[in-house]
Design a protein around this motif. Structure first.
Motif, short mmCIF file in Angstrom:
data_model
loop_
_atom_site.label_atom_id
_atom_site.label_comp_id
_atom_site.label_asym_id
_atom_site.label_seq_id
_atom_site.Cartn_x
_atom_site.Cartn_y
_atom_site.Cartn_z
N ASN A 651 -40.74 -4.57 -2.23
CA ASN A 651 -40.86 -5.47 -3.38
C ASN A 651 -42.19 -6.18 -3.53
OD1 ASN A 651 -38.00 -5.67 -4.66
ND2 ASN A 651 -37.72 -5.62 -2.44
N VAL A 652 -42.85 -6.41 -2.44
CA VAL A 652 -44.07 -7.21 -2.51
C VAL A 652 -45.32 -6.34 -2.35
CG1 VAL A 652 -45.30 -9.18 -1.49
CG2 VAL A 652 -42.80 -9.17 -1.52
N TYR A 653 -45.20 -5.33 -1.53
CA TYR A 653 -46.38 -4.54 -1.20
C TYR A 653 -46.03 -3.05 -1.26
CZ TYR A 653 -50.65 -3.53 1.57
OH TYR A 653 -51.86 -3.07 2.03
N PRO A 654 -45.55 -2.60 -2.44
CA PRO A 654 -45.04 -1.23 -2.53
C PRO A 654 -46.10 -0.16 -2.34
CG PRO A 654 -45.04 -2.30 -4.68
CD PRO A 654 -45.39 -3.34 -3.69
N ASP A 655 -47.36 -0.52 -2.56
CA ASP A 655 -48.39 0.50 -2.38
C ASP A 655 -48.80 0.67 -0.92
OD1 ASP A 655 -49.10 -2.09 -3.23
OD2 ASP A 655 -51.21 -1.52 -3.37
N MET A 656 -48.17 -0.09 -0.03
CA MET A 656 -48.45 0.07 1.40
C MET A 656 -47.73 1.31 1.91
SD MET A 656 -49.64 -0.65 4.21
CE MET A 656 -49.71 -1.43 5.80
N ASN A 657 -48.45 2.15 2.61
CA ASN A 657 -47.85 3.33 3.17
C ASN A 657 -47.36 2.99 4.58
OD1 ASN A 657 -47.10 5.97 3.52
ND2 ASN A 657 -49.12 6.60 4.28
N ALA A 658 -46.05 2.95 4.75
CA ALA A 658 -45.53 2.56 6.06
C ALA A 658 -44.36 3.44 6.49
CB ALA A 658 -45.10 1.09 6.03
N PRO A 659 -44.64 4.73 6.78
CA PRO A 659 -43.55 5.59 7.25
C PRO A 659 -43.10 5.14 8.64
CG PRO A 659 -45.67 6.71 7.48
CD PRO A 659 -45.95 5.40 6.79
N LEU A 660 -41.81 5.22 8.90
CA LEU A 660 -41.31 4.71 10.18
C LEU A 660 -41.63 5.60 11.37
CD1 LEU A 660 -37.96 3.06 9.12
CD2 LEU A 660 -39.90 1.97 10.28
#
Ligand code: UDP
Ligand code: MN
Length: 789
Positions: A651-660
């Motif tokens: 919701n806040v930083y959707p353009d962050m790429n953070a695959p688990l």
């Protein structure tokens, strides 16, 4: 010339990083040429890779303290529309003053603009408020930078009518001020009128905006002060109110059924045009070093002095000491900001400066910029928190100097607490409704405060930050930054600046005056409702000295119902330093790492692996580092019913790429042309089949080869492998895979057994450990998906 320009200021840092990266690249390429079949060569290469990662991390930390990297600065001269105009050397900064005038279709000469900022002559735009007896006028000089000057004080306490001070208020509501300039220009000898009769108690705003310089009587002063204090400032032309809907503050209506209800103001109050105050107690000298935020040049013979004093603050301290403590700086707000409408009954604020061994002139300039450019009724106090400084001048000399300003309080900490606990000490004694934290080497620009307080007023869960502009550490010039910048983080929780995505701007029809949603605040400069700050549990008091606290408070605000915004109409310059000029009681690197680990453990949920996996796996070993007790922080998060970190990312930083995971899916062995499978606790090879869950593995951020709760670990004695319950802290469960472009990129090489790789075989156990061989296909593996490099 161009190259030199790019090499100035933060450009130099970037250039350095660029050159350093090239050197590392060459170094790495050289390493790759080392014989690939030779195992010790492999080890060496791996070590080089690891070392490179380590140094990359270290240099990043050293070169880019929190609030500095990739901050896109522009010289004021680079403003659009200013390039073609023929300029005299000193004209650049006036372009900024000018652009507002141009918008009104007016052309005003530079010298006249100057006079808006310099109380210099009869044409000065300062309203001289005589608050005391005539004797006070004999002392009309700015306080000397190095000597206390009690009697010459600016006293911005509007209630202190009758005090022995002279206060001059520069009124700079620009379009109206232009009118005033025109007026003066056309009738240069016009006698200054007595405005007493002109001042209508209900029209202070228009008086402030349109008056030519006047001498006010005591009665006038009283009226003005009372009016300003009550802020019953009316907008004269009500028709203008709706002229630009975007600038009219909207008091949000509480949304039904939402928990936000209590945080949103439902007050009905009048509005006024933002006050662009700039008060000094004496005329400014246009020729002073660094005046108008101009770059100051140091003569060649002074270079050794500059160098000698550099380490006192890790910026040009020598130059700073020459610049007036109340210099003018260019008004860099977007054009329409000066027209913004602000509610009359904003909450008051306590401005909190924490400092440790701050340079005298920058500390004073910070304080003066607040005193000079904040509406007095909104500035409850300035709290200086001395975090156990060692410098003598910060003791009695500072007490004496500040004693001339009733609003300034100094708190001395008895031992070094670090910036986080120092801020908490300031917050604990603050009397204002809003806390405004600032670094101790800033310059607040005109109109900086009201737009911040307006946001808190509209919803006390909004946490507004000014645009942080750049005061050059080299030449002390004031540089503006690009529009639409927001604070973000990259792994491993490194703060940075990034432009708001263009499609977002377009979709939301964002104007350059609109608040910008900000995933992470830079940390040093922001306002927050005091009650809300404490409801949020303030800062984690377990954070030491410096670092990570901006991440902590940012995640906390967003995940627990608040919002962080950058307010383009509020601008504050900050000196970005290449290094912290103060000592860390413990090792700097370890302190910052420990703080970040606390933040990761409390706020990142399953995403904390991304933090640890980016160079911080050593922090997972509790024997190496004690990050302290987190019970309170975890309890707080539960009590506040905060959202998950996934919610924050979505919701806040959707353009962050953070695959688990780094990679996942089937694990294909190139030699066997089959896939690894785990069934009833043993490994085997099967024909690859995506539909079979038994063939699904993950390669995690902490470099485990993982199947649900089981991880593969090498067995030292038997050259075999073991399946163990996954444990992020165990180094033996880590395998290097695709860690860099190298001949072993496709291998799984054991981290604790250097030079040993996993090899697939069909008979017996599916895997064994063998000396790494770059050409052996049975040692080469591929996942179906690679989510990150
Ligand atoms: N500070 C402090 N105690 C400390 C470290 C820093 O009071 O132990 C103050 C420092 O003087 C400054 C503010 O905290 O006013 C922020 O620190 P700094 O400017 O070094 O942070 P940066 O801007 O580099 O992120
Ligand atoms: Mn700072």
């Amino acid at each position: 010339m161009k190259v030199r320009k790019y090499l100035r200021g933060s450009g130099r840092v970037l250039a350095f990083v660029f050159v350093a990266s090239i050197i590392w690249l060459l170094f790495d390429m050289a390493a790759l040429r080392i014989s690939l079949s030779d195992v010790s060569g492999q080890q060496l290469k791996e070590r080089l890779i690891r070392e490179r990662e380590f140094y990359k991390k270290e240099s990043m930390q050293a070169l880019h303290p929190r609030r500095s990297f990739t901050h896109p600065v522009r010289r004021v001269a680079d403003l659009p529309g200013t390039q073609k105009a023929p300029r005299r050397p000193k004209d650049d900064l006036f372009q900024v003053y000018r652009h507002k005038g141009e918008e009104q279709g007016q052309r005003v000469k530079d010298e006249q603009h100057k006079s808006l900022y310099l109380a210099k002559s009869n044409h000065s735009k300062f309203v001289d408020l005589k608050l005391g007896n005539a004797a006070a006028h004999q002392n009309d000089n700015a306080p000397k930078q190095n000597s206390p000057a009690k009697k010459e004080a600016v006293n911005l306490n509007v209630n202190a009518v009758g005090a022995e001070v002279t206060q001059k208020v520069a009124v700079k509501t620009l379009p109206a001020a232009h009118k005033a300039v025109d007026k003066v220009d056309s009738k240069p000898n016009e006698k200054v009128k007595d405005v007493k009769s002109e001042i209508q108690p209900k029209a202070i705003k228009s008086h402030l905006a349109q008056t030519t310089p006047h001498q006010l009587s005591n009665q006038d002063v009283k009226e003005v002060n009372e009016k300003v204090a009550q802020m019953q400032v009316k907008v004269t032309d009500k028709n203008n109110l709706g002229a630009d809907k975007g600038l009219k503050p909207a008091v949000n209506q509480p949304a039904e059924g939402k928990s936000r209800v209590s945080t949103i103001a439902v007050r009905k109050s009048d509005v006024h045009k933002v006050l662009s105050l700039d008060a000094t107690n004496s005329p400014r000298d246009p020729k002073a070093v660094g005046q108008f935020g101009q770059a100051a040049v140091v003569a060649n013979h002074e270079n050794s002095e500059v160098e000698k004093r550099w380490n006192e603050g890790h910026f040009n301290v020598y130059l700073s000491d020459k610049i007036p403590v109340d210099r003018a700086i260019p008004d860099t707000r977007p054009r329409k900001c000066a027209q913004s409408l602000i509610h009359d009954d904003l909450p008051s604020t306590s401005v909190i400066f924490c400092f440790v061994d701050e340079v005298w002139s920058t500390l004073l300039r910070s304080v003066h910029s607040v005193l000079n450019r904040s509406p007095p009724n909104l500035l409850k106090e300035i709290i200086l928190v001395d975090d156990f400084s060692t410098k003598d001048y910060l003791k009695k000399q500072l007490d004496d100097y500040m004693s001339q300003f009733p609003k300034v309080r100094i708190i001395r900490l008895k031992e070094r607490q670090g910036l986080i606990r120092a801020r908490l000490a300031g917050a604990a004694v603050a009397k204002g409704e809003v806390l405004t934290f600032l670094d101790s080497h800033v310059e607040c620009n005109v109109g900086w405060l009201e737009p911040l307080l307006e946001r808190v007023y509209l919803d006390r869960r909004k946490v507004p930050c000014p645009v942080i502009e750049v005061i050059s550490d080299k030449d002390m010039s004031y540089m503006l930054v690009d529009n639409f910048q927001r604070g973000i983080f990259k792994w491993p929780l490194v703060f940075g600046w990034s432009p708001v995505p263009a499609d977002y701007i377009k979709k939301n029809k964002m104007k350059d005056t609109d608040p910008i949603k900000c995933p992470v605040m830079a940390g040093g400069l922001f306002s927050i409702d005091k009650k809300y700050f404490f409801e949020l549990g303030s800062y984690d008091p377990g954070l030491d000295v410096w670092g990570g606290e901006n991440m902590e408070i940012s995640f906390k605000i967003w995940m627990c119902g608040g919002e962080i915004e950058i307010i383009p109409c509020s601008r504050v310059g900050h000196i970005f330093r290449g290094q912290n000029p103060y000592k860390f009681p413990k090792d700097r690197q370890k302190t910052v790492e420990r703080n970040l680990a606390r933040v990761a453990e409390v706020w990142l949920d399953e995403y904390k692996d991304l933090f640890y996996g980016h160079g911080y796996t050593h922090l997972l070993n509790k024997k190496v580092i004690d990050i302290g007790n987190l019970t309170d922080q975890i309890g707080l998060r539960k009590r506040l019913k905060c959202q998950s970190f996934k919610w924050y990312l979505d919701n806040v930083y959707p353009d962050m790429n953070a695959p688990l995971a780094k990679a996942g899916g089937l694990v294909y062995n190139r030699g066997l042309r089959k896939c690894l499978a785990l069934q009833s606790d043993s490994l085997s090879f099967e024909t690859c089949d995506l539909s079979k869950q038994t063939q699904h593995f993950n390669y995690t951020w902490v470099r485990n080869i993982r199947h649900h709760e089981l991880c593969i670990a090498p067995q030292v004695q038997s050259n075999n492998f073991a399946l163990q319950p996954c444990d992020n802290a165990k180094n033996e469960q880590r395998w290097l895979h695709k860690s860099s472009v190298s001949s072993l990129a496709e291998h799984f090489s054991a981290e604790v057994l250097r030079g040993m790789c996993l090899e697939g075989k069909l008979e017996g156990q599916a895997l064994h450990l063998r000396a790494c061989d770059a050409n052996n296909l049975f040692q080469k593996w591929q996942f179906t998906h690679y989510y990150a490099r």
